[in-house]
Structure formats: structure tokens, C-alpha cells
Design a protein around this motif. Structure first.
Motif, short mmCIF file in Angstrom:
data_model
loop_
_atom_site.label_atom_id
_atom_site.label_comp_id
_atom_site.label_asym_id
_atom_site.label_seq_id
_atom_site.Cartn_x
_atom_site.Cartn_y
_atom_site.Cartn_z
N GLU A 113 31.72 47.06 51.10
CA GLU A 113 31.19 45.71 51.36
C GLU A 113 31.86 44.67 50.46
OE1 GLU A 113 26.77 43.98 51.27
OE2 GLU A 113 26.92 45.98 52.16
N ASP A 114 32.03 45.05 49.18
CA ASP A 114 32.67 44.13 48.22
C ASP A 114 34.12 43.84 48.61
OD1 ASP A 114 30.38 43.93 46.78
OD2 ASP A 114 30.96 45.40 45.25
N GLU A 115 34.80 44.88 49.06
CA GLU A 115 36.20 44.70 49.44
C GLU A 115 36.31 43.80 50.69
OE1 GLU A 115 37.79 48.98 47.67
OE2 GLU A 115 37.29 48.81 49.78
N GLU A 116 35.35 43.94 51.59
CA GLU A 116 35.32 43.07 52.78
C GLU A 116 35.13 41.61 52.36
OE1 GLU A 116 33.38 46.25 55.95
OE2 GLU A 116 32.33 44.39 55.51
N GLN A 117 34.28 41.43 51.34
CA GLN A 117 34.04 40.05 50.86
C GLN A 117 35.31 39.46 50.23
OE1 GLN A 117 30.63 39.98 48.28
NE2 GLN A 117 29.22 40.51 49.92
N VAL A 118 36.05 40.31 49.55
CA VAL A 118 37.31 39.84 48.94
C VAL A 118 38.26 39.39 50.04
CG1 VAL A 118 39.38 40.60 47.68
CG2 VAL A 118 37.13 41.25 46.86
N ILE A 119 38.37 40.18 51.09
CA ILE A 119 39.27 39.82 52.20
C ILE A 119 38.79 38.52 52.86
CG2 ILE A 119 40.02 40.54 54.54
CD1 ILE A 119 41.52 42.06 52.49
N ASP A 126 40.81 28.70 49.43
CA ASP A 126 42.13 28.57 48.82
C ASP A 126 42.11 28.77 47.31
OD1 ASP A 126 43.91 28.34 50.83
OD2 ASP A 126 43.70 26.16 51.04
N GLU A 127 40.91 28.73 46.74
CA GLU A 127 40.86 28.84 45.28
C GLU A 127 40.90 30.32 44.84
OE1 GLU A 127 36.34 27.93 46.11
OE2 GLU A 127 38.21 27.21 46.98
N GLU A 128 40.93 30.48 43.52
CA GLU A 128 41.00 31.83 42.95
C GLU A 128 39.74 32.62 43.31
OE1 GLU A 128 41.67 31.88 38.79
OE2 GLU A 128 43.71 31.12 38.97
N LEU A 129 39.88 33.93 43.33
CA LEU A 129 38.71 34.77 43.62
C LEU A 129 37.71 34.69 42.48
CD1 LEU A 129 40.50 37.94 45.02
CD2 LEU A 129 39.08 36.36 46.29
N GLU A 130 36.44 34.79 42.82
CA GLU A 130 35.40 34.70 41.79
C GLU A 130 35.51 35.89 40.83
OE1 GLU A 130 31.67 34.64 43.86
OE2 GLU A 130 32.45 33.16 45.27
N PRO A 131 35.11 35.67 39.56
CA PRO A 131 35.19 36.78 38.59
C PRO A 131 34.42 38.02 39.06
CG PRO A 131 34.76 34.71 37.46
CD PRO A 131 34.70 34.41 38.92
N GLY A 132 33.33 37.80 39.79
CA GLY A 132 32.53 38.93 40.28
C GLY A 132 33.27 39.79 41.29
N ASN B 9 49.16 36.76 46.14
CA ASN B 9 49.17 36.38 44.72
C ASN B 9 47.76 36.28 44.16
OD1 ASN B 9 51.85 36.28 44.15
ND2 ASN B 9 52.10 34.13 44.74
N ARG B 10 46.88 35.64 44.93
CA ARG B 10 45.50 35.50 44.46
C ARG B 10 44.83 36.86 44.29
NH1 ARG B 10 43.34 32.30 49.05
NH2 ARG B 10 41.30 32.65 48.15
N LEU B 11 45.11 37.73 45.25
CA LEU B 11 44.52 39.07 45.18
C LEU B 11 45.04 39.83 43.95
CD1 LEU B 11 42.81 41.30 46.55
CD2 LEU B 11 44.86 42.00 47.77
N LEU B 12 46.35 39.77 43.74
CA LEU B 12 46.94 40.51 42.61
C LEU B 12 46.48 39.94 41.27
CD1 LEU B 12 50.60 41.06 43.92
CD2 LEU B 12 48.85 42.81 43.57
N ALA B 14 43.61 38.42 40.65
CA ALA B 14 42.22 38.84 40.42
C ALA B 14 42.18 40.31 40.01
CB ALA B 14 41.39 38.60 41.67
N ALA B 15 42.98 41.11 40.69
CA ALA B 15 42.98 42.56 40.41
C ALA B 15 43.48 42.84 38.99
CB ALA B 15 43.85 43.29 41.42
N SER B 16 44.49 42.09 38.56
CA SER B 16 45.05 42.36 37.22
C SER B 16 44.08 41.95 36.12
CB SER B 16 46.38 41.64 37.05
OG SER B 16 46.17 40.25 37.07
N ARG B 17 43.15 41.05 36.45
CA ARG B 17 42.18 40.63 35.42
C ARG B 17 41.09 41.68 35.20
NH1 ARG B 17 42.06 35.26 37.95
NH2 ARG B 17 43.86 34.21 37.09
N ALA B 18 40.87 42.50 36.22
CA ALA B 18 39.87 43.57 36.06
C ALA B 18 40.55 44.73 35.37
CB ALA B 18 39.35 44.00 37.43
N ARG B 19 40.59 44.68 34.06
CA ARG B 19 41.30 45.71 33.29
C ARG B 19 40.53 47.02 33.38
NH1 ARG B 19 46.08 44.31 32.45
NH2 ARG B 19 46.24 45.77 30.73
N PRO B 20 41.23 48.13 33.55
CA PRO B 20 40.51 49.41 33.50
C PRO B 20 39.94 49.62 32.10
CG PRO B 20 42.90 49.74 33.66
CD PRO B 20 42.66 48.27 33.72
#
Lengths: 204, 102
Positions: A113-119, A126-132, B9-12, B14-20
Motif C-alpha cells: 500500500e505504501d509503495e502504491e502511495q509513493v507511485i 511535483d514536489e519531493e516525496l514526504e519524509p514518511g 530523481n525524486r524517487l531515488l 527519497a530512497a537514498s534518505r532512508a538509510r538502512p
């Protein structure tokens, strides 16, 4: 009865790696144990970053250490031990990725579900993805990377997920700079295609 | 920039900020496993080395014996055209020293 507060852990003594390596070469078990403890965080961080889905991280890390000890006689000392161990760890992960031949196609129905929300967020905002969403984004990227071949996956992980420079990747993989750049470019192109397939589901 | 490239780019990012999570210290039983595996590997190598040394010496010995047998005429090669090898030792069923089977 007075309860004493637990003592803070003693700071780990800095190990003389050179002396330790010499002792391990002579078969000293204590030195081997100390060297393992010292290098564990480094090896584990690499293994976790490049772990194939069906592998256990501890098994893979153990494989790395067995290789390190087996090849310790070949360690010349011209480069720092940590660099040498990192290269062995990266190569071991690459071999494990190559052994994992099946790379199933990622479909919308496979996403959490979370991955679907990311997509959905990528498609609509257009903005950056939320920290959550960062953790889900990482999982999603890992699943997308799983569909690439091991070398492509490795180069993109090192470059984008771990933020390493081309020179660092050259040192870790022994690939030349041009090869790294070309491989990263092509791998990114493939990754974009896989992402596009998922985005089509939300923005047909 | 291609919109898809932007999305990637946005996806990468965000992903890189979630450090393991940072790896902790190696558990004792795991360390013991590594050391045991190393010892087994080392013992295996040493045994392999001994076996290889033994086989090398055995091969050298066998070669010397064969050369000596040829030098003293116990082993002779066939005349051209005949591919059988004769061992003309006194104990063999063969016809005796210096003779070839038809």
C-alpha cells in the motif's frame, strides 16, 4: 537494596590492524575474532546495501569473512585493509546477485500500500516525496533494482543509494571510469522504463 | 528535463534518505561461527597441501621407476604400426626379453 545503574559500555579499543593481520596469518584465533569484530560494521553495511532478496545477510557476511581470511596472505598492505575488505565484500555480493537468476517482473499488484502511495505521489505531485514515504521509496527502488542485471544494480546502488563517487566505485569494483559511466547511464535508462510501466497504472 | 527522469530523481532521492539501520556489533555466536569456518577452511587447505605434496612425490617416484624400467629394457615400445605396449618383465606371460608379439 541499592540498584546500581548499568555501567556504560567501555569504548572499544582501537585495534592495530597490521599486527592483527600478522597474527591471523599465523593462525591466531583471538586475533581472528578481534579482526572480525572490528570489520563487522563495514562488511555488514555493504552486505545490507546489496543483499539479494533470498539471501541471509549474516550468511553472506560470513562468506565475506571466510574469503577475507583465506586471502589474507595476498593482502600486500599497499592499500588500507578496509578498502581491500570492501572490495571483497562488494564482489561477494555481486556473485550472490549473479547466482540469483530469477528476476520476476514487478507489477502493480505486487506493490504494498505504501509503495502504491509513493507511485501515486510521483505521478500526481511535483514536489519531493514526504519524509514518511522514504522507507517505502527505498523498498520500491530495491524492487525496481531487482529487475536489472547484477552489474547494473550494483552500479546504481553505489551511485544513487549510497552516494558514492565514480572514483570510489572504481576502487571497489575495479571497473574503469568509462565503463562505470556507461553502465550507470544504461542502467538508469532501464530503471526508468520499469518505473514508467508502474506509473502507467496511475496515469494511463 | 524529461518528466519521467524527474520522477525517477525524486524517487531515488527519497530512497537514498532512508538509510538502512546501522549494523550493531557482531553477536558472539556469529563471530565464533566465522572463526570456526575459517579454521575448517585453513585445516582443509593444509590437508589439501599435504595431499598435493604426497601426490607430487608419488608421481615423481612412478616416473623414475618407469624411466628406470625403460632404461633396463623391461618396458619397450612397439615397432611402428603396432599400437600395443609390451611389458617384457620376467614375470609377465610374455615371450621374454627383447621379443615382440606378432
Amino acid at each position: 537494596v541499592v540498584e546500581l545503574a548499568p555501567e556504560p559500555p567501555a569504548p572499544r579499543a582501537l585495534l592495530d590492524l597490521g599486527a592483527c593481520v600478522q597474527l591471523v596469518r599465523q593462525g591466531d584465533e583471538e586475533a581472528a575474532r578481534a579482526l572480525t569484530a572490528q570489520l563487522y560494521p563495514l562488511v555488514m553495511a555493504i552486505v545490507r546495501g546489496h543483499l539479494p532478496r533470498r539471501s541471509g545477510e549474516e550468511d553472506l557476511a560470513q562468506m565475506v569473512f571466510v574469503k577475507v581470511f583465506a586471502k589474507l596472505d595476498q593482502f600486500s598492505g599497499t592499500v588500507p585493509l578496509t578498502h581491500w575488505v570492501s572490495r571483497i565484500a562488494v564482489n561477494t555480493c555481486l556473485n550472490a546477485l549473479q547466482a540469483e537468476r530469477i528476476r520476476p517482473e514487478l507489477r502493480w499488484a505486487d506493490l504494498s500500500e505504501d509503495e502504491e502511495q509513493v507511485i501515486a505521489s510521483l505521478a500526481t505531485k511535483d514536489e519531493e516525496l514526504e519524509p514518511g514515504h522514504q522507507l517505502a521509496a527505498r523498498d520500491l527502488v530495491e524492487r525496481l533494482l531487482e529487475q536489472l542485471n547484477p552489474e547494473d544494480r550494483l552500479v546504481l546502488t553505489l551511485l544513487h543509494m549510497e552516494g558514492r563517487s565514480v572514483q570510489e566505485i572504481r576502487r571497489l569494483t575495479n571497473w574503469n571510469v568509462s565503463l562505470i559511466k556507461v553502465r550507470a547511464f544504461r542502467a538508469r535508462h532501464k530503471l526508468r522504463k520499469h518505473l514508467a510501466a508502474l506509473l502507467k497504472e496511475v496515469q494511463p | 528535463v524529461n518528466p519521467l527522469e524527474k520522477q525517477l530523481n525524486r524517487l531515488l532521492q527519497a530512497a537514498s534518505r532512508a538509510r538502512p539501520e546501522e549494523p550493531l556489533a557482531a553477536p558472539d555466536h556469529w563471530q565464533a561461527g566465522v572463526v570456526a569456518a575459517w579454521k575448517a577452511d585453513r585445516t582443509g587447505r593444509e590437508e589439501g597441501l599435504i595431499l598435493r605434496r604426497f601426490l607430487r612425490q608419488a608421481l615423481l617416484g612412478a616416473t623414475l621407476v618407469a624411466l628406470a624400467a625403460i632404461a633396463f629394457g623391461y618396458i619397450t615400445a612397439d615397432p611402428p604400426g603396432d599400437e600395443t605396449l609390451l611389458i617384457n618383465s620376467p614375470l609377465s606371460w610374455n615371450v621374454g626379453r627383447g621379443h615382440y608379439l606378432p
